[in-house]
Structure formats: structure tokens, C-alpha cells
Design a protein around this motif. Structure first.
Motif, PDB file in Angstrom:
ATOM      1  N   VAL A 300       0.839  -1.209   0.000  1.00  0.00           N
ATOM      2  CA  VAL A 300       0.000   0.000   0.000  1.00  0.00           C
ATOM      3  C   VAL A 300       0.869   1.252   0.000  1.00  0.00           C
ATOM      4  N   ASP A 301       1.934   1.244   0.796  1.00  0.00           N
ATOM      5  CA  ASP A 301       2.847   2.395   0.822  1.00  0.00           C
ATOM      6  C   ASP A 301       3.510   2.625  -0.536  1.00  0.00           C
ATOM      7  N   LEU A 302       3.817   1.523  -1.233  1.00  0.00           N
ATOM      8  CA  LEU A 302       4.463   1.652  -2.534  1.00  0.00           C
ATOM      9  C   LEU A 302       3.484   2.095  -3.614  1.00  0.00           C
ATOM     10  N   VAL A 303       2.229   1.666  -3.486  1.00  0.00           N
ATOM     11  CA  VAL A 303       1.227   1.999  -4.498  1.00  0.00           C
ATOM     12  C   VAL A 303       0.637   3.387  -4.277  1.00  0.00           C
ATOM     13  N   TYR A 304       0.674   3.876  -3.047  1.00  0.00           N
ATOM     14  CA  TYR A 304       0.044   5.159  -2.714  1.00  0.00           C
ATOM     15  C   TYR A 304       0.480   6.292  -3.640  1.00  0.00           C
TER      16      TYR A 304
END
Length: 318
Positions: A300-304
Motif C-alpha cells: 500500500v505504501d508503494l502503491v500510494y
């Protein structure tokens, strides 16, 4: 280059977190009440020599750090040990029950995404109306209902009284399994659905009141286009973040829901193995739940930044 460094840092942080988690999970064996050896010899009264032989056979006579290292090396190679209760490999025990749990979580996730985001968007678009008040009322009630209470009500009403859905077991065949999983998925998703609805409503209200949305509307941009390109897209960031956080919550709650509906999944397996002191299976399940939580939140942090380009722009500026 900065993006690659940020990704590597996230992955390194994930690896460190998983390593620390593995140490804590393994250490819990020594903190939990009861002795694994006493479980192995239950119903018998072995001599001290036999007890020593059993400890030596299962490695309980080794130093703590040495045992942890051997266990971690085996886990990294896909070997979680041997189940004392089922007399087979832990991986085989978990794998045999995994499809039921995955189906339950998948159906619950679909319900959360469709109903939660849809109801939140509806409340935001009709702010202050009876529809919005109805959404807020349902959110408040849903957030206050624990999974076990929802399971009792659903079984009583839709299973026993109306007879629309089965109330126990996994079912046989794809359609029957889907029929069996409806009520457990609803019970599992009620609380999380309410949270996603509230987050979606708040995020969309923030975007609807932003300056760039007002400018787009004043220029004559169609309302649907503004909602799709400016409101919903910019509101997806917090929605995706909270959905990622809910994954671990659902995995833990499956223990309650599967037990309530008599499902044979990894959730009910965890409860059974805790009761029977099958530490090897408990360790593996806890480690897998935490690993899923850490991996999903890292993703999620990478896709945000891809969802909200403003985050990437701010990171680049810094």
C-alpha cells in the motif's frame, strides 16, 4: 533514482519487521502456559529418561538462540515443523484449510469494497439529506456490532428462521461453498464495512469542498467527470490505506467467524490448536498473519504515490 531508493528502504524495513516478528513469535513458545512435551506425553507417565529423550528428539534441549536459528532456517525453506495434534507437517495442515479461509476473506473484501465505498460515496454526495443520515446511522450501528454478535443474529434470522442460508460447514462444490460462505462473510465484514464507509464519506467530502473541484465545476466540466477524475481519484488514497490495514483485522476475525459457523478454515484451526497446545501450528499461523499484514501495508505504501501523484511530487521536492 530517488524512487528506487525509497522502494529499497521500504523493502528493507519490511524484512527487518518480519525478522523481529519471527523472533517474537518463536519466543512466545517459552512464554505461553503449558509445556509442549507434556502435550506429547499426555495420558502417559514417562520416566525422566523418556522425557529427556523426547526433549532431545524435538530439540527442546538446545539453547534458545540455536533453536530459533534452526527454526527460522526451516521456515525460510517452507518447513514450519510437525503438528503434534494432526501428526503431519504444519504446512500440509494449513494448506488443506487455506481455501476455505481465502474464500471467506475474498467474499468479505468484495462486500466491504462494494458496499463500504458505495455507501460512503452516496452519503457524501447527498450530505445532510435523509439518505446521508441513514448511512451515518447504519455506520454507527455496524461499527458497534462485533463479529460474534453479528454471527449469532445472522444464523438465527437468515439460517434458522428463514432458512435461506446454511449455518454450518464449508459446503461441497463451488456454488455450495459460495452459498455457505455468505453469512460468515457478512458477519466478518460488518464492522470493517462501517469503517470503510466512514473513511470514504470523509475523504470525498474533503475533496468536494476543495478549490480545484470548485474551479473545475465553474469551468463547465461535467459533474460526472469531476467526480471521477478529481473527487474519487484523490479520495482513493486514504480508502486504499484503510483497506490495507483491515486485511490483518479480517484474518484475525476469521477465528471467531469460522468457529461460530463451524467452518473448517485456518481461523478455527488456530482456536483448536491454541486449546490443544499445538505450538508449532500456532506459531506458523501467527507468523503468516503478521507477514500478510506487513507485506500488504508495504505494498500500500508503494502503491500510494501511484494513486495520488501529489505524494510522489512532495517526496521528490523534499
Amino acid at each position: 533514482m530517488s524512487v528506487a531508493v525509497a522502494v529499497l528502504r521500504k523493502l528493507a524495513g519490511m524484512a527487518v519487521t518480519l525478522l523481529v516478528t519471527s523472533f517474537l513469535v518463536f519466543s512466545s513458545l517459552y512464554l505461553a502456559p503449558g509445556d509442549p512435551v507434556s502435550f506429547l506425553v499426555r495420558g502417559r507417565s514417562p520416566s525422566p529418561a523418556e522425557m529427556a529423550a523426547i526433549r532431545r528428539q524435538f530439540g527442546f534441549d538446545q539453547p534458545f538462540l540455536e533453536r530459533y536459528w534452526h527454526w527460522l532456517d526451516a521456515v525460510l525453506h517452507g518447513d514450519f515443523g510437525h503438528s503434534y495434534l494432526f501428526h503431519e507437517s504444519v504446512g500440509a495442515v494449513i494448506w488443506s484449510r487455506l481455501p476455505a479461509s481465502l474464500l471467506l476473506v475474498a467474499v468479505a473484501t468484495l462486500m466491504i469494497a462494494v458496499v463500504g465505498i458505495g455507501a460512503g460515496a452516496l452519503g457524501a454526495l447527498r450530505r445532510g439529506t435523509r439518505t446521508d443520515k441513514g448511512v451515518l446511522l447504519l455506520v454507527t450501528v455496524g461499527a458497534a456490532v462485533p463479529s460474534f454478535a453479528a454471527a449469532i443474529v445472522l444464523r438465527s434470522v437468515f439460517g434458522v428462521r428463514l432458512g435461506w442460508f446454511p449455518t454450518i460447514g464449508n459446503g461441497n462444490g463451488p456454488l455450495d461453498q459460495l452459498h455457505h460462505v455468505v453469512l460468515p462473510a457478512v458477519a466478518l465484514s460488518v464492522t470493517f464495512m462501517s469503517l470503510v464507509t466512514r473513511v470514504t464519506r470523509t475523504a470525498m467530502l474533503d475533496q468536494l469542498g476543495s478549490e480545484h473541484v470548485e474551479v473545475a465545476l465553474s469551468r463547465g466540466t461535467p459533474h460526472r467527470t469531476v467526480l471521477r477524475r478529481h473527487v474519487l481519484r484523490n479520495a482513493l488514497g486514504p480508502i486504499v490505506t484503510v483497506c490495507g490495514l483491515l486485511v490483518s483485522g479480517m484474518l484475525v476475525s476469521t477465528a471467531i467467524v469460522e468457529t461460530a459457523f463451524g467452518m473448517s478454515g485456518n481461523g478455527s484451526l488456530l482456536v483448536q490448536c491454541v486449546d490443544e497446545l499445538d505450538f508449532q501450528v500456532v506459531q506458523a499461523l501467527v507468523l503468516l498473519v503478521v507477514a500478510v499484514f506487513v507485506v500488504v501495508n508495504t505494498l500500500v505504501d508503494l502503491v500510494y504515490p501511484l494513486i495520488d501523484p501529489r505524494v510522489a511530487a512532495q517526496g521528490g521536492a523534499r
